[in-house]
Each structure stands twice: as C-alpha cells, then as structure tokens.
Design an enzyme around this catalytic site. Structure first.
Site, mmCIF file in Angstrom:
data_model
loop_
_atom_site.group_PDB
_atom_site.id
_atom_site.type_symbol
_atom_site.label_atom_id
_atom_site.label_comp_id
_atom_site.label_asym_id
_atom_site.label_seq_id
_atom_site.Cartn_x
_atom_site.Cartn_y
_atom_site.Cartn_z
ATOM 1 N N SER A 103 -28.938 -8.741 99.421
ATOM 2 C CA SER A 103 -29.836 -8.892 100.519
ATOM 3 C C SER A 103 -30.551 -8.081 102.043
ATOM 4 C CB SER A 103 -30.290 -10.118 101.270
ATOM 5 O OG SER A 103 -31.226 -11.082 101.277
ATOM 6 N N ASP A 236 -33.504 -15.769 90.907
ATOM 7 C CA ASP A 236 -33.600 -15.222 92.310
ATOM 8 C C ASP A 236 -34.464 -15.024 93.395
ATOM 9 O OD1 ASP A 236 -32.185 -13.955 94.038
ATOM 10 O OD2 ASP A 236 -30.616 -12.504 93.122
ATOM 11 N N HIS A 263 -30.316 -16.535 94.219
ATOM 12 C CA HIS A 263 -30.486 -14.990 95.215
ATOM 13 C C HIS A 263 -28.922 -15.089 95.560
ATOM 14 C CE1 HIS A 263 -31.713 -11.921 98.296
ATOM 15 N NE2 HIS A 263 -31.548 -13.132 99.071
#
Length: 285
Positions: A103, A236, A263
């Site tokens: 991320s 995601d 995610h």
C-alpha cells in the site's frame, strides 16, 4: 526459524521500533514496509515465515505503533520516511536488500529506490500506492459500484450510522473480507496514527486531502532497471487494472493477481502469497 530480535533505533524525528529475524544465511535480506501512512506493522507479521531462509527486517514507521511520534508536522513527508529507512538499514548492516512495500509502503519503496537505486536488489510492490490520482480514480469507480444508499451515505457526513455502514461495506469488498479480521490486522487498524494518516493522506481510504496530493511516482516505475514484482487481489482497492498497468511500464516487471483477494490478500491467502514471494526472491537473489 531463529527467534526474532527487537529493539529501538534513534532515527530521524524519533526512535523507530524494529524487529529482525536472522537465520545467518547468504540469501539477500528483505525489508518489509507497512502501509498507512501510520498503520503499525503488526498486520505484516504473517510474512515473518520468510525468515527461515533469509534475514527479514520490519519496523514501525515514524509516528505509529511502538515508534515515536514526531513533534513537528513538517516531518510528515515522504523524504523523512525515506531518510529514516536509509539510516535504519545502514546501521543494521544492510547494504543491499530486497524491498517489499504494501500500500503506502509501495510508494515509500519506490521513493527509496529513486534516491538509492544501488541499495535495492529487487522490489515487491503489493497493492501499492503509486499515483494518488490513479488511486482516487479507482476509489471513485469502486464506490460507484456500491448500492445507491451506500453511495449517498459516503457523500454525506461521516458522523452518521449510514456512513459507517457504507464504509464497512467498502472495506468488506475491497480491504479485507475475512470476518472477523485477523488479530494482527485489527491491531494495526486500532493503532492507526490519525495525525500522520490525516496529514499525509486524509480521513479514509478513498478521500485524499493530505500533503501527498498530486504525488505520482509513475516516472520512477518507468525507469526501473531491477526485477519488480507487482501483487494484488482481484477485488483490491488497488485495482488489478491499475496495478497490472504499472507492471507493464518497464521490461523488468512481473504481475501476479490473487483471485478473490482484496487489499490484504496476504492474510486471506497466506500460503499462496508467501509461495509467490519465495519464488520471486529466490530467483532474484
């Protein structure tokens, strides 16, 4: 696997808490960078298993978890986190290493490579933030796929029950669909450093109001000359279309998508995720 060692490093802006697993092999070490900005590293602890064949180092970035919070708001910027990583790596004896970023950690990994390319053996970019504009465009598209009542709620006040319900539905679809969330993920979410997150990003995953506005590291992606692996789940919030596109921007990129994953697919499909990482790291050692 050797027992993990932990400690504190007197870094830029405050102490950094770190954890290191060192099996004393010749394999290239791996540094793990968590997301946020401001989510403690707990949710990446499932990747400790990689410490059975190479040194694995993870740390809580400045301002979150067990690390110190900087006094000055001016330290909440990409450059601070890049310099903190370099100092920690150098003082830990890590001259060359694989770099894993999840991320926001993906943006940090790319920014570090841009400044110290000779230090990075390979990049693993898991559901990464690369372009703020692209991330926000993906979020808008995913929100448009929610039921109308949830779309309306997310356009209103965050203080309503309806908003919170819509937020949870977005997270269930695109952040983590395990129910309940694993304890490691819950600890990271509960321990989110609001000051850093809101200063750099904003109030939630899909609302960008912080000082990262306009940041786009696509030119760095195009310039990569080391092996780079891009990972994401099929559902995601860092969407497959976007992540696959980044992987094709240089001739050294590879892309793996996990069907049904979100995610936090590394928690939803841990065996497949770790196996993919092992194969890539071994091949690029």
């Amino acid at each position: 696997m050797p027992q993990a060692q932990t400690g504190y490093y007197p870094g830029v802006g405050g102490r950094l808490w770190w954890k290191s697993i060192d099996p004393e092999t010749d394999a290239v070490p791996l540094i793990l960078l968590h997301g946020g900005p401001g989510s403690p590293s707990d949710y990446l602890e499932s990747l400790d298993v990689l410490g059975d064949e190479r040194r694995v180092v993870v740390y809580d970035q400045l301002g979150c978890g067990r690390s110190d919070t900087p006094d000055a708001e001016s330290l909440w910027r990409v450059e601070t986190f890049v310099d903190a990583l370099e100092s920690l790596a150098s003082d830990s004896g890590l001259e060359t290493f694989h770099l894993f970023g999840h991320s926001w950690g993906g943006m940090l990994a790319l920014a570090f490579y841009d400044k110290w390319p000779e230090r990075v053996k390979s990049l693993v970019l898991a559901s990464p933030l690369v372009s703020v504009q692209a991330w926000c465009a993906d979020a808008a598209r995913l929100i448009a796929e929610l039921p109308p009542e949830h779309q309306a709620a997310l356009a209103g006040s965050a203080d309503t029950v309806e908003y919170q319900a819509a937020l949870q539905e977005f997270y269930r679809r695109h952040f983590c669909r395990l129910d309940p969330w694993p304890p490691s993920l819950q600890r990271s979410v509960d321990g989110l450093a609001a000051a850093g997150y809101e200063t750099m990003w904003g109030p939630n995953e899909f609302t960008q109001t912080g000082n990262l506005r306009g940041v786009d590291l696509t030119p760095i992606v195009r310039s990569l000359t080391i092996p780079n692996l891009w990972l994401c789940g099929s559902d995601d919030e860092a969407t497959p279309e976007t992540i696959r596109g980044f992987s094709h921007m240089n001739s050294y990129g590879d892309y793996v998508e996990f069907a049904g994953g979100t995610h936090n697919v590394h928690l939803e499909q841990p065996q497949a995720f770790v196996a993919t990482l092992r194969e890539f790291l071994r091949a690029t050692d």
